[in-house]
Design a protein around this motif. Structure first.
Motif, PDB file in Angstrom:
ATOM      1  N   ASN A  88      45.773  39.402  36.829  1.00  0.00           N
ATOM      2  CA  ASN A  88      46.428  38.160  36.431  1.00  0.00           C
ATOM      3  C   ASN A  88      46.328  37.083  37.507  1.00  0.00           C
ATOM      4  O   ASN A  88      46.050  35.925  37.210  1.00  0.00           O
ATOM      5  CB  ASN A  88      47.892  38.428  36.068  1.00  0.00           C
ATOM      6  N   ASN A  91      42.532  35.422  38.119  1.00  0.00           N
ATOM      7  CA  ASN A  91      41.750  34.892  37.001  1.00  0.00           C
ATOM      8  C   ASN A  91      41.078  33.564  37.372  1.00  0.00           C
ATOM      9  O   ASN A  91      41.745  32.541  37.526  1.00  0.00           O
ATOM     10  CB  ASN A  91      42.653  34.684  35.782  1.00  0.00           C
ATOM     11  N   TYR A  93      39.176  31.622  35.584  1.00  0.00           N
ATOM     12  CA  TYR A  93      39.210  30.624  34.523  1.00  0.00           C
ATOM     13  C   TYR A  93      40.532  29.861  34.498  1.00  0.00           C
ATOM     14  O   TYR A  93      40.555  28.655  34.248  1.00  0.00           O
ATOM     15  CB  TYR A  93      38.942  31.280  33.169  1.00  0.00           C
ATOM     16  N   LEU A  94      41.627  30.552  34.765  1.00  0.00           N
ATOM     17  CA  LEU A  94      42.911  29.855  34.837  1.00  0.00           C
ATOM     18  C   LEU A  94      42.936  28.895  36.018  1.00  0.00           C
ATOM     19  O   LEU A  94      43.487  27.794  35.922  1.00  0.00           O
ATOM     20  CB  LEU A  94      44.064  30.857  34.955  1.00  0.00           C
ATOM     21  N   ASP A  99      41.639  26.845  28.885  1.00  0.00           N
ATOM     22  CA  ASP A  99      42.632  27.174  27.872  1.00  0.00           C
ATOM     23  C   ASP A  99      42.798  28.699  27.817  1.00  0.00           C
ATOM     24  O   ASP A  99      41.833  29.419  27.543  1.00  0.00           O
ATOM     25  CB  ASP A  99      42.158  26.636  26.519  1.00  0.00           C
ATOM     26  N   SER A 100      44.007  29.182  28.043  1.00  0.00           N
ATOM     27  CA  SER A 100      44.228  30.628  28.114  1.00  0.00           C
ATOM     28  C   SER A 100      43.981  31.322  26.777  1.00  0.00           C
ATOM     29  O   SER A 100      43.711  32.527  26.748  1.00  0.00           O
ATOM     30  CB  SER A 100      45.641  30.937  28.607  1.00  0.00           C
ATOM     31  N   THR A 101      44.025  30.572  25.654  1.00  0.00           N
ATOM     32  CA  THR A 101      43.766  31.195  24.353  1.00  0.00           C
ATOM     33  C   THR A 101      42.290  31.558  24.173  1.00  0.00           C
ATOM     34  O   THR A 101      41.946  32.282  23.232  1.00  0.00           O
ATOM     35  CB  THR A 101      44.218  30.289  23.186  1.00  0.00           C
ATOM     36  N   LEU A 103      40.640  33.106  26.635  1.00  0.00           N
ATOM     37  CA  LEU A 103      40.359  34.077  27.697  1.00  0.00           C
ATOM     38  C   LEU A 103      40.701  35.509  27.293  1.00  0.00           C
ATOM     39  O   LEU A 103      41.662  35.756  26.557  1.00  0.00           O
ATOM     40  CB  LEU A 103      41.145  33.712  28.957  1.00  0.00           C
ATOM     41  N   TYR A 150      36.224  39.182  33.354  1.00  0.00           N
ATOM     42  CA  TYR A 150      36.907  38.067  32.701  1.00  0.00           C
ATOM     43  C   TYR A 150      35.917  37.471  31.705  1.00  0.00           C
ATOM     44  O   TYR A 150      34.747  37.248  32.041  1.00  0.00           O
ATOM     45  CB  TYR A 150      37.295  36.997  33.717  1.00  0.00           C
ATOM     46  N   CYS A 152      35.357  34.329  28.791  1.00  0.00           N
ATOM     47  CA  CYS A 152      35.826  33.058  28.242  1.00  0.00           C
ATOM     48  C   CYS A 152      35.021  32.756  26.982  1.00  0.00           C
ATOM     49  O   CYS A 152      33.787  32.660  27.035  1.00  0.00           O
ATOM     50  CB  CYS A 152      35.664  31.931  29.258  1.00  0.00           C
ATOM     51  N   TRP A 180      44.143  37.250  26.629  1.00  0.00           N
ATOM     52  CA  TRP A 180      44.915  36.921  27.830  1.00  0.00           C
ATOM     53  C   TRP A 180      46.414  36.996  27.592  1.00  0.00           C
ATOM     54  O   TRP A 180      47.180  37.386  28.478  1.00  0.00           O
ATOM     55  CB  TRP A 180      44.514  35.560  28.405  1.00  0.00           C
ATOM     56  N   LYS A 181      46.850  36.663  26.387  1.00  0.00           N
ATOM     57  CA  LYS A 181      48.279  36.758  26.078  1.00  0.00           C
ATOM     58  C   LYS A 181      48.763  38.189  26.269  1.00  0.00           C
ATOM     59  O   LYS A 181      49.819  38.434  26.861  1.00  0.00           O
ATOM     60  CB  LYS A 181      48.538  36.286  24.640  1.00  0.00           C
TER      61      LYS A 181
END
Length: 196
Positions: A88, A91, A93-94, A99-101, A103, A150, A152, A180-181
């Motif tokens: 976590n 990451n 990309y974060l 956008d975490s949706t 990932l 990871y 995306c 990712w959620k």
């Protein structure tokens, strides 16, 4: 106590490999694990094990018990709370503001069964295979980490060439992917359990 997440590969998908979550939670208690709780129907269990329990041995016990109880032989990857925290926090990309949706994280068997990261990066040959998959997948990209991959997928995971089955074939290992959620939720629950 050590906190872990057990991640099941391919349960409750298209009516196959049915594993009922209440029974699964009870099974973990019968195995001597404490504070076991499930998260969503796809097979995620957060639990605590005694200090000194080796993650690899914990994983073997779970697989054997699930096979006996549910008569399904599916891979189970056991990930320590420490690895979840690093996945976590690291990451990329974060950190780029993605956008975490979009990932996902793919856990690989070689790293999942270790209390400390012990996985080495994929070979150049296998990375080349991943590059070819990504090239076929338009805007989709991946990043290798010491704990897995990871992913995306701006156009949705359902359309990507970097899906779990393709990654397993390319890397020649068992893998299981979580959005990712779910990955963040598993860490939150593992942290809460560890603090109780």
């Amino acid at each position: 106590m050590f906190t872990y997440a057990a991640l099941f590969r391919g349960v409750n998908v298209s009516g196959k490999n049915r594993v009922e979550m209440p029974r699964l939670q009870k099974l973990f208690a019968n195995l001597g694990f404490s504070k076991a709780e499930t998260y969503v129907q796809s097979g995620n269990v957060i639990f605590c094990a005694a200090n000194g329990d080796d993650a690899t041995e914990v994983q073997k016990r779970i697989i054997k018990a699930v096979d006996k109880e549910f008569e399904v032989n599916v891979p189970v990857l056991v990930v320590s709370g420490d690895i979840l925290e690093r996945v976590n926090s690291d990451n990329p990309y974060l950190k780029e503001g993605r956008d975490s949706t979009h990932l996902h994280f793919t856990f690989l068997a070689a790293t999942a069964a270790t209390s400390e990261p012990g996985w080495s990066a994929p070979s150049e040959e296998n990375v080349a295979k991943l590059d070819k998959l990504a090239a076929k997948s338009g805007d989709d990209t991946y990043r290798v980490s010491p704990y897995g991959l990871y992913i995306c997928c701006p156009n949705g995971y359902g359309r990507t060439q970097l899906n779990n089955n393709a990654l397993e074939r390319a890397l020649k290992c068992v893998a299981t992917t979580r959005n990712w959620k779910t990955t963040a939720a598993l860490l939150a629950r593992a942290t809460a359990l560890g603090a109780e």
